[in-house]
Motif scaffolding. Structure first.
Motif, PDB file in Angstrom:
ATOM      1  N   ASP A 122     -27.372   3.509  13.051  1.00 32.03           N
ATOM      2  CA  ASP A 122     -27.164   2.069  12.889  1.00 32.03           C
ATOM      3  C   ASP A 122     -26.036   1.593  13.802  1.00 32.03           C
ATOM      4  OD1 ASP A 122     -27.230  -0.514  11.830  1.00 32.03           O
ATOM      5  OD2 ASP A 122     -27.338   0.184   9.765  1.00 32.03           O
ATOM      6  N   ASP A 149     -24.634 -11.138  14.316  1.00 30.02           N
ATOM      7  CA  ASP A 149     -25.397 -10.585  13.195  1.00 30.02           C
ATOM      8  C   ASP A 149     -26.638 -11.408  12.974  1.00 30.02           C
ATOM      9  OD1 ASP A 149     -26.212  -9.228  10.953  1.00 30.02           O
ATOM     10  OD2 ASP A 149     -24.705 -10.097   9.630  1.00 30.02           O
ATOM     11  N   MET A 150     -27.804 -11.007  13.632  1.00 28.60           N
ATOM     12  CA  MET A 150     -27.855 -10.009  14.668  1.00 28.60           C
ATOM     13  C   MET A 150     -28.838 -10.392  15.771  1.00 28.60           C
ATOM     14  SD  MET A 150     -30.308  -6.953  13.291  1.00 28.60           S
ATOM     15  CE  MET A 150     -30.765  -6.615  14.965  1.00 28.60           C
ATOM     16  N   GLU A 205     -33.250  -9.919   5.557  1.00 26.27           N
ATOM     17  CA  GLU A 205     -32.237  -8.873   5.404  1.00 26.27           C
ATOM     18  C   GLU A 205     -30.968  -9.387   4.746  1.00 26.27           C
ATOM     19  OE1 GLU A 205     -28.815  -6.263   6.372  1.00 26.27           O
ATOM     20  OE2 GLU A 205     -29.152  -8.371   6.950  1.00 26.27           O
ATOM     21  N   GLU A 206     -30.579 -10.605   5.088  1.00 26.79           N
ATOM     22  CA  GLU A 206     -29.301 -11.120   4.597  1.00 26.79           C
ATOM     23  C   GLU A 206     -29.314 -11.418   3.094  1.00 26.79           C
ATOM     24  OE1 GLU A 206     -26.701 -10.961   6.153  1.00 26.79           O
ATOM     25  OE2 GLU A 206     -27.021 -11.205   8.299  1.00 26.79           O
ATOM     26  N   GLY A 231     -34.663  -4.460  13.131  1.00 32.51           N
ATOM     27  CA  GLY A 231     -33.709  -5.567  13.150  1.00 32.51           C
ATOM     28  C   GLY A 231     -34.181  -6.674  12.233  1.00 32.51           C
ATOM     29  N   HIS A 232     -33.434  -7.790  12.221  1.00 29.81           N
ATOM     30  CA  HIS A 232     -33.816  -8.955  11.418  1.00 29.81           C
ATOM     31  C   HIS A 232     -33.454 -10.226  12.167  1.00 29.81           C
ATOM     32  CE1 HIS A 232     -29.711 -10.125  10.041  1.00 29.81           C
ATOM     33  NE2 HIS A 232     -29.452  -8.825  10.117  1.00 29.81           N
ATOM     34  N   GLU A 234     -28.470  -3.519  14.340  1.00 32.81           N
ATOM     35  CA  GLU A 234     -27.405  -4.317  13.746  1.00 32.81           C
ATOM     36  C   GLU A 234     -26.171  -4.244  14.646  1.00 32.81           C
ATOM     37  OE1 GLU A 234     -27.084  -6.255  11.176  1.00 32.81           O
ATOM     38  OE2 GLU A 234     -28.682  -5.784   9.745  1.00 32.81           O
ATOM     39  N   SER A 291     -27.325  -2.352   5.273  1.00 35.52           N
ATOM     40  CA  SER A 291     -28.350  -2.902   6.151  1.00 35.52           C
ATOM     41  C   SER A 291     -29.682  -2.289   5.766  1.00 35.52           C
ATOM     42  CB  SER A 291     -28.033  -2.603   7.627  1.00 35.52           C
ATOM     43  OG  SER A 291     -28.434  -1.291   7.965  1.00 35.52           O
TER      44      SER A 291
END
Length: 381
Positions: free
Chosen positions: A330, A105-106, A134-135, A75-76, A159, A316
């Motif tokens: 995912d 998100d997220m 990540e974004e 994840g992030h 996600e 992602s």
């Protein structure tokens, strides 16, 4: 492995709130670092152990390992929302809807990961990686993600779910470019003919870039952020545009990449410079279907509704793990909608069942009862 315990909704909501109320826009490294402090605190509270903090190029990532990981949860904690968004869009729950910047998100998925792992009777073999960029393309974390993914048998990405709670079994690949135009400045009123107008050249190139998309193949080439010029009365000497490319196949990514690099100036004296390239390879269904079938079986065993699957245009970090050769599923995170939009929200009523699904799937994978499914999804880079 025994069935995991049911997640506690009140505790889950407490943790989601704590995460949402620490804003974490990707470009603000201090904010991301502060968010990592909160994520570490919440995770340690639920998992009983502090994470390893990994700072790469100033970006804060967190890693937990329980024994030698055989399954990676990914994840992030960074978000797209600028500092101050909480003042206008505070955390709230009403009519079963949870709202707040980054909840869907997220950040809800991050909290769900902690609670799913915490409910396991035996966590040996679980790895958890929460990244901080990540974004913005996972520039600093890509190698870390791929290194964590290669040795394990499966990756579960928390996600947000697709529409209606569907799991994401395919994602488009992404490429990111910037095209810069160099022209020549001149006085716009006295002698414009002595200039080379970089903004006019860029207009030609934007049209050429947009024409590289192929709707029939699902390939989009979208000029996005652009800038040019200095003052009202000066012929622009420089202009630039960012370009977002999405494609279902690596072949389409390569076609567009070659075409962008082959573009030539339309105006005499103008020069083009292209930077960037392929960021994430596509997540293809063959990397996901075995794990989707396993999740479907777990859902049935838990008495949950049958699962749906979806192919989505957004990318992602699951694209990286699938590209590294590891079966990847995912969209296991929160059910809701409005990612990157003002109506971002999470359905509170789905949180417990969804977290139980993740815990059940983790338990199933850790028993090594799915070697054939895992092998079927594995592919080499």
């Amino acid at each position: 492995m025994p069935t995991p315990a049911a997640p506690d909704l009140d505790l889950l909501l407490t943790d989601i709130r704590e995460l949402v109320e620490c804003e974490s826009p990707s470009q603000d490294l201090a904010a991301v670092a502060a968010s990592a402090d909160v994520v570490a605190r919440v995770g340690a509270r639920r998992l009983g152990v502090e994470p390893e903090r990994i700072v790469i190029d100033g970006v804060s990532h967190l890693r937990w390992r329980f024994g030698t990981p055989r399954v990676l949860v990914l994840g992030h904690h960074d978000t797209v929302w600028p500092l101050g968004t909480l003042a206008t869009t505070p955390y709230s729950i009403g009519d079963g809807i949870l709202r707040g910047p980054g909840c869907f998100d997220m950040l809800a998925g991050v909290a769900m990961a902690f609670h799913a792992i915490a409910t396991l009777p035996d966590r040996d073999g679980v790895g958890l990686l929460i990244t901080g960029d990540e974004e913005v393309g996972s520039i600093s974390s890509r190698a870390l993600i791929e290194d964590e993914a290669r040795p394990v048998g499966a990756v579960l990405v928390l996600e947000a779910a697709a529409e209606g709670g569907a799991l994401k079994t395919a994602r488009k690949g992404t490429s990111m470019y910037e095209m810069a135009v160099t022209g020549r400045a001149a006085h716009a009123g006295l002698e414009p003919e002595k200039g080379v107008n970089a903004s006019v050249e860029l207009a030609h190139q934007i049209l050429a870039l947009a024409a590289l998309g192929d709707a029939s193949a699902g390939t989009s080439v979208v000029p996005t952020v652009l800038a040019g010029g200095t003052t009202l009365n000066t012929v622009p000497a420089r202009a630039q545009v960012a370009v977002d490319v999405r494609a279902w196949t690596a072949a389409e990514q390569e076609r567009v990449d070659a075409a962008i690099r082959a573009l030539a100036p339309a105006l005499p004296g103008a020069e083009l410079t292209v930077t960037g390239g392929v960021n994430r390879a596509p997540l293809e269904e063959r990397a996901s279907l075995g794990l989707f079938e396993a999740a479907q079986a777990v859902a049935a065993r838990l008495g949950l509704a049958p699962l749906a699957r979806a192919a989505v245009g957004g990318a992602s970090d699951g694209n990286f793990t699938a590209g590294a050769g590891t079966p990847t599923l995912d969209g296991l995170g929160a059910v809701g909608g409005g990612a990157h939009a003002a109506d971002e929200h999470v359905l509170v009523g789905a949180l417990v069942d969804r977290t139980a699904l993740v815990a059940g799937l983790l338990g199933e994978l850790l028993t090594d009862r799915l070697p054939e499914r895992q092998a079927a999804g594995r592919r080499r880079p």
